[in-house]
Scaffold this motif. Structure first.
Motif, PDB file in Angstrom:
ATOM      1  N   ARG A 232     -27.478  44.952  -7.238  1.00  0.00           N
ATOM      2  CA  ARG A 232     -26.642  44.092  -6.389  1.00  0.00           C
ATOM      3  C   ARG A 232     -25.506  43.515  -7.218  1.00  0.00           C
ATOM      4  NH1 ARG A 232     -31.590  39.716  -5.605  1.00  0.00           N
ATOM      5  NH2 ARG A 232     -32.714  40.458  -7.389  1.00  0.00           N
ATOM      6  N   ASP A 233     -24.630  42.764  -6.556  1.00  0.00           N
ATOM      7  CA  ASP A 233     -23.405  42.305  -7.216  1.00  0.00           C
ATOM      8  C   ASP A 233     -23.581  41.045  -8.050  1.00  0.00           C
ATOM      9  OD1 ASP A 233     -21.492  44.254  -6.737  1.00  0.00           O
ATOM     10  OD2 ASP A 233     -21.180  43.570  -4.683  1.00  0.00           O
ATOM     11  N   TYR A 237     -30.080  36.443  -5.428  1.00  0.00           N
ATOM     12  CA  TYR A 237     -29.490  35.912  -4.205  1.00  0.00           C
ATOM     13  C   TYR A 237     -28.278  36.720  -3.749  1.00  0.00           C
ATOM     14  CZ  TYR A 237     -28.451  32.538  -0.592  1.00  0.00           C
ATOM     15  OH  TYR A 237     -28.229  31.941   0.618  1.00  0.00           O
ATOM     16  N   ALA A 238     -28.490  38.022  -3.618  1.00  0.00           N
ATOM     17  CA  ALA A 238     -27.464  38.895  -3.038  1.00  0.00           C
ATOM     18  C   ALA A 238     -28.194  40.057  -2.398  1.00  0.00           C
ATOM     19  CB  ALA A 238     -26.500  39.392  -4.105  1.00  0.00           C
ATOM     20  N   PHE A 239     -27.583  40.603  -1.362  1.00  0.00           N
ATOM     21  CA  PHE A 239     -28.202  41.745  -0.709  1.00  0.00           C
ATOM     22  C   PHE A 239     -27.981  42.992  -1.554  1.00  0.00           C
ATOM     23  CE2 PHE A 239     -27.874  38.588   2.528  1.00  0.00           C
ATOM     24  CZ  PHE A 239     -29.109  38.684   3.126  1.00  0.00           C
ATOM     25  N   LEU A 241     -27.018  46.522  -2.997  1.00  0.00           N
ATOM     26  CA  LEU A 241     -26.111  47.665  -2.853  1.00  0.00           C
ATOM     27  C   LEU A 241     -26.973  48.902  -2.660  1.00  0.00           C
ATOM     28  CD1 LEU A 241     -23.629  46.716  -5.706  1.00  0.00           C
ATOM     29  CD2 LEU A 241     -23.134  46.702  -3.244  1.00  0.00           C
TER      30      LEU A 241
END
Lengths: 338, 744
Positions: A232-233, A237-239, A241
């Motif tokens: 993830r990016d 706490y990110a959805f 990739l």
């Protein structure tokens, strides 16, 4: 916002009855997605049925050696449940890879299955979106689509399913137990979520009035050779990739059975029997994993901003299967990639 | 005068903040408070043809819907809307007429008895527009840029590009080694934790008390008076606490206009709180596209610098800073040229964001220097040392102080820079590629005129008052420390009043200038109190201070005491008793000493270590050392927190931050802090802050300020570390993993 009726359900039958055939009735458990969507005016339920009092909070071994998880078991409780940690560590890991502690404390197992896409156009009522308002068009196909799907897309929608937990459940061959106006049924995980096709407004194959009561895991948990790898990016706490749940059953260096499911690349957790067939009977090495990745991604198609995901997914598959083979599963707290 | 200054002090308002006793703008209540909810435009440009408010008005408990058609009277000239820090042009006027100038523009305010009803009703308003073509993409405006306007006065000149020197084109052409590169920083939003809020309390007789999140209460007061034709004595603006500003609260934002409009129209108190998505319709760091070329001789010193930048502003205002001023200032180069052009977009006006101009332009300069070091085959730190200048390169003058060498030395030592293998991709740790990068930072040390009032009681309590803001940096605490030392009383005997337009004048809190301004302001006023006491003391019978001059006394331990002979002292309580008073109050204005012959700046050196997964491109910033030269540090704890926060910000700028606009709609599509990424705890590893000694005599306390210096150079250090790790040079921020994947 919209005014809605709030009711409490006393048991499963009551919950089903209270939907009263209304397609705009919604169940609420943790509310971690539904309430946000209501604030954004994306979900406009006529009736919100509070199911938090339903007796669906048990995690119980099944007679066949599997595990039955009640639909209201919070994500945190499930991730830390001793039987899950011991027998299905890939599920614990996948849950811990998602959201934040606060959200996991609130979010329910059934609700996690029903999470809606994070596509920015779906969330913004000022923009066209076929999933939110059928027939208005898909803004993502020609728009900001860095996070969008590379497999199973349609002319109508290229959104992705956002769950991490579901990716692990897909790999584990879970089944979804459902109760509806016409009785109970059991849905294989692979048949639970849908591809967008020409009806992207439908995320799942649940019928109106149906409620998830449990998710059942079969005995096989790949506890010794598994991983959940989420890219993830930012580091939390990110959805995803690209995310992948992998499990291997090894005989020495030879793969007796290998499974892997991907998140972040399609409208549903993506699993491909043909790709898994490539693994069977083969040595657990990068060459084998690469061949399997190529099969899974054979029809992958990128859009303006997400073509990198094809390459990233290939690399993730190889890396994750390697982690599983080496029995060095990805840690969700130590962020170095194993 | 020593004791608290220079020590580590916890915030004096810390307990209030963690217990909820500190009240923010949305927490002030008044009887009959009504709640406003904003309806925002969904087109980027055009005209409102019709607003149907009937659906909203039918909702029970809705009080009114205010639009351009029924708003209270507002000024009709640009001058009235110009706040203290407004750029050139015509400021946006909320709910003024039917024009839509940007997507997300407020076009109606629904006022209701509860916030929930207001928001529900706002969703029922239907708007018809006639749309006009819009442009929100910098890259579509590259053929239509304008140069920044020529300055018409000295205050404007600080924002225009430095003059050229020498013959840069020829020098560049004949340079032994050249590097040219184009660097891009996208639009970034501020994302302060506290939402912009105004609670406008209408008082009987038409006076207003406005609780507003702002970095300048008096700026807002003057603005409200201008826009609504009110008298200063009828408008009081308060902002006692602020949950982060970073420049977004320098100018009055539209929430204060809307709250005041509603309060005046309805003659009752009204609160307007922006939603998080609405925060993205405020000012933002302008995107910067820059071309930089540097030429060096084989000895590794610079022959030429050319630095051309394009930034973005709105159609109605012309916002810019001296973006190239930093690349012009820092390194010795006989030949140099600078240019700055602007692209107008159908967006809100861009604005100041933490280290405006420097954070973006120094990023490019410091990446270019790193690339030049590679071309020259010398160590990046060594290159900086060879190009080091003890003189301001724009105006060829010395610095009041510049301890950048010490920053380099102490930062490099703490980091272990000497163990760096210069070859890209040469360092590894447990399978990860390891990269070490460094960069220089520079910012201004500015002092502004400020007025401080102090009232000292006979029993040794002081109240210090100034209209400045504490935007979260610790201003309350440093003010108390300086006052305690200046008055010779314990820290807990000082109470601070700030963030109130009725208090003595202060400039907006920005530019890192408040620490220097208010601390010296307190020292000046404290000196006046001391003098006042001395005058009275001299009239006491048998006074021991008869022949002591005002500069030779100090306040210490409740006494007025001779600095030359500590036995000559009188108790303050006795002095006041003799004078027949129980307190002494003084109000003094302190202005910076004019010192145009010297440059006044802060400096920093940032060293960063990244670890990169070779196959997947995942980047972790494993270590950062930030060495800062910022004059005297008033409070090592709050100062270090400023730098830590800056470094975290720099990690976001380097790897994550970008405001994503769908240019078809001219609309921000990641207008929330789930999708607009800033670092979370998992992204932040070890950060070490070093303050190097830097005596400075620009002001009596030797204070420079450090709210911004900590950010400048951080993104470059990380970008340079990513190059060193991977061998891949990424020149557009943020460096997301797709830009480095496949380096294996």
């Amino acid at each position: 916002m919209i005014n809605f009726q709030y009711v409490q359900a006393t048991d499963v039958a009551d919950a089903v009855r209270q939907t009263d055939g209304d397609p705009r009735a919604r169940f609420v458990a943790g509310g971690t997605n539904l309430i946000d969507l209501m604030k954004m005016e994306v979900e406009q339920p006529t009736r919100v049925i509070d199911i938090t009092r339903l007796p669906l909070r048990q995690v119980e071994p099944t007679p066949s050696g599997g595990l039955r998880i009640g639909a209201l078991v919070p994500n945190t409780d499930l991730a830390y449940h001793p039987l899950v940690e011991e027998r299905y560590p890939v599920l614990s890991s996948a849950i811990m890879a998602g959201a934040s502690q606060q959200l996991r404390n609130m979010a329910s197992t059934g609700g996690n299955l029903l999470q809606r896409t994070r596509c920015a156009y779906f969330y913004d009522v000022a923009t066209p979106c076929n999933k939110r308002t059928p027939g208005t068009g898909c803004s993502a196909i020609e728009g900001l689509n860095r996070g969008h799907a590379i497999l199973g897309t349609s002319q109508a929608c290229i959104a992705v399913h956002p769950s991490d937990m579901c990716v692990a459940m897909m790999m584990l061959d879970a089944t979804v137990h459902v109760t509806g106006p016409t009785g109970d049924r059991v849905v294989p995980f692979a048949d639970f979520h849908r591809l967008p096709g020409d009806a992207p407004q439908r995320d799942t194959n649940l019928n109106p009035g149906e409620i998830i009561t449990a998710v059942e895991l079969p005995p096989k948990g790949f506890a010794s050779h598994h991983t959940y790898l989420k890219i993830r990016d930012r580091l939390s706490y990110a959805f995803a990739l690209v995310a992948i749940a992998a499990g291997l059953d090894l005989d020495g260096d030879t793969i007796k059975e290998g499974r892997f499911a991907l998140g972040g690349i399609a409208h549903k957790p993506w699993r491909d029997p043909k790709a898994e067939a490539v693994l069977r009977g083969q040595p657990a090495n990068a060459a084998t994993f690469t061949r399997a990745a190529d099969v899974l991604l054979r029809d992958a198609r990128g859009y303006k901003y997400n073509t990198f995901k094809i390459d990233l997914a290939r690399r993730c598959i190889v890396r994750a299967l390697g982690q599983a083979a080496r029995a060095t599963p990805q840690s969700q707290s130590h962020k170095k990639i194993a | 005068m020593a004791g608290y200054i220079g020590t580590s002090q916890s915030r004096i308002d810390g307990v209030k903040k963690v217990t909820g006793a500190a009240k923010y703008a949305a927490e002030f209540n008044a009887p009959g408070l009504a709640y406003g909810s904003i309806v925002a435009s969904t087109i980027a440009k055009g005209r409102i043809v019709h607003i149907d408010t009937s659906g909203a008005k039918r909702v029970p408990s809705v009080i009114d819907v205010i639009t351009h058609q029924n708003r209270p009277s507002m000024a009709d000239n640009d001058k009235a809307y110009k706040d203290d820090v407004a750029p050139l042009g015509s400021p946006f006027r909320p709910l003024y007429d039917n024009r839509v100038m940007f997507n997300g523009q407020p076009i109606a305010l629904v006022v209701a008895e509860t916030s929930e009803v207001a928001r529900d009703a706002a969703s029922r308003i239907r708007v018809e527009y006639t749309e006009e073509p819009h442009v929100t993409n910098l890259f579509q405006q590259l053929d239509a840029t304008i140069s920044v306007p020529q300055p018409t006065n000295p205050s404007e000149a600080v924002f225009t590009p430095p003059s050229a020197r020498g013959t840069p084109e020829q020098a560049l052409a004949s340079a032994a080694v050249r590097h040219e590169g184009t660097y891009y920083v996208p639009i970034e939003n501020h994302n302060a934790m506290e939402l912009f809020t105004a609670t406008a309390v209408y008082e009987p007789g038409g006076k207003l008390t406005v609780y507003n999140k702002t970095q300048g209460v008096q700026n807002v007061q003057r603005y409200v008076c201008g826009v609504f034709g009110m008298k200063p004595e009828d408008v009081r603006v308060l902002s006692p606490f602020m949950g982060g500003g970073f420049g977004s609260g320098l100018r009055p934002n539209f929430e204060v206009v809307l709250a005041v409009q509603a309060a005046l129209a309805l003659r009752r108190p009204v609160r307007v709180v922006l939603t998080r998505p609405q925060m993205y319709a405020l000012g933002y760091r302008p995107a910067m596209l820059q071309r930089i070329a540097i030429g060096a001789n084989s000895g590794g010193t610079l022959d030429a610098i050319t630095h051309d930048v394009i930034t973005v502003t709105s159609q109605n205002e012309t916002f810019f800073r001296q973006e190239t001023g930093w690349s012009a200032l820092l390194y010795k180069s006989a030949n140099a040229t600078y240019a700055h052009r602007l692209a107008r977009l159908d967006r809100p006006t861009s604005s100041d964001q933490r280290a405006p101009g420097a954070a973006t332009a120094v990023y490019a300069l410091e990446c270019a220097m790193d690339e030049l070091a590679v071309a020259l085959k010398i160590d990046p730190l060594d290159l900086r040392m060879r190009c080091y200048s003890d003189r301001d390169q724009i105006r060829d003058r010395p610095y009041s102080s510049k301890a950048l060498r010490e920053c380099y030395a102490q930062g490099a030592a703490a980091f272990g820079w000497d163990k760096r293998n210069p070859a890209p991709r040469s360092m590894r740790d447990d399978g990860d590629l390891v990269g070490w990068g460094m960069a220089t930072g520079v910012w201004d040390a500015t002092q502004m005129p400020i007025t401080v009032r102090i009232a000292l009681s006979a029993i040794g309590h002081a109240e210090v008052a100034c209209a400045t803001s504490d935007i979260g940096t610790g201003t309350y605490t440093i003010m108390a420390q300086v006052a305690a030392d200046s008055l010779g009383i314990p820290l807990e005997n000082v109470s601070i009043k700030l963030g109130d337009s009725a208090l003595p004048p202060s400039p907006v809190e920005g530019g890192s200038w408040i620490a220097a301004s208010v601390s010296n302001g307190i020292a000046t006023t404290a000196a006046a109190i001391r003098e006042n006491l001395l005058q009275i003391a001299k009239t006491m019978p048998n006074t021991p201070l008869a022949n002591v001059g005002p500069d030779d006394v100090a306040l210490a331990g409740g006494d007025l005491v001779s600095r030359l002979d500590a036995t000559r002292a009188v108790a303050i309580v006795d002095v006041m008793q003799h004078g027949g008073i129980d307190r002494i109050a003084q109000e003094k204005t302190t202005s910076p000493v004019q010192d145009e012959d010297r440059a006044h700046n802060t400096h920093s050196a940032t060293f960063a270590e990244v670890k990169v997964d070779e196959q997947l491109g995942v980047i972790r910033v494993a270590r950062v050392v930030s060495a800062v030269a910022a004059g005297r540090i008033l409070n090592t704890k709050t100062a270090a927190s400023q730098i830590l926060g800056s470094v975290v910000w720099g990690i976001g700028m380097a790897l994550q931050e970008e405001t994503l606009i769908d240019h078809r709609f001219g609309r921000v599509m990641n207008a929330n802090i789930a999708e607009y990424h800033v670092p979370v705890n998992a992204d932040v590893y070890d950060i070490k802050v070093i303050f190097v000694d830097e005596p400075d005599d620009s002001n009596p306390l030797g204070v420079k300020g450090l709210g911004e210096i900590g950010l400048v150079g951080v993104a470059a250090a990380i970008a340079n570390a990513v190059y060193h790790a991977t061998g891949k040079r990424v020149r557009d921020l943020p460096i997301t993993l797709d830009k480095v994947i496949g380096v294996a």
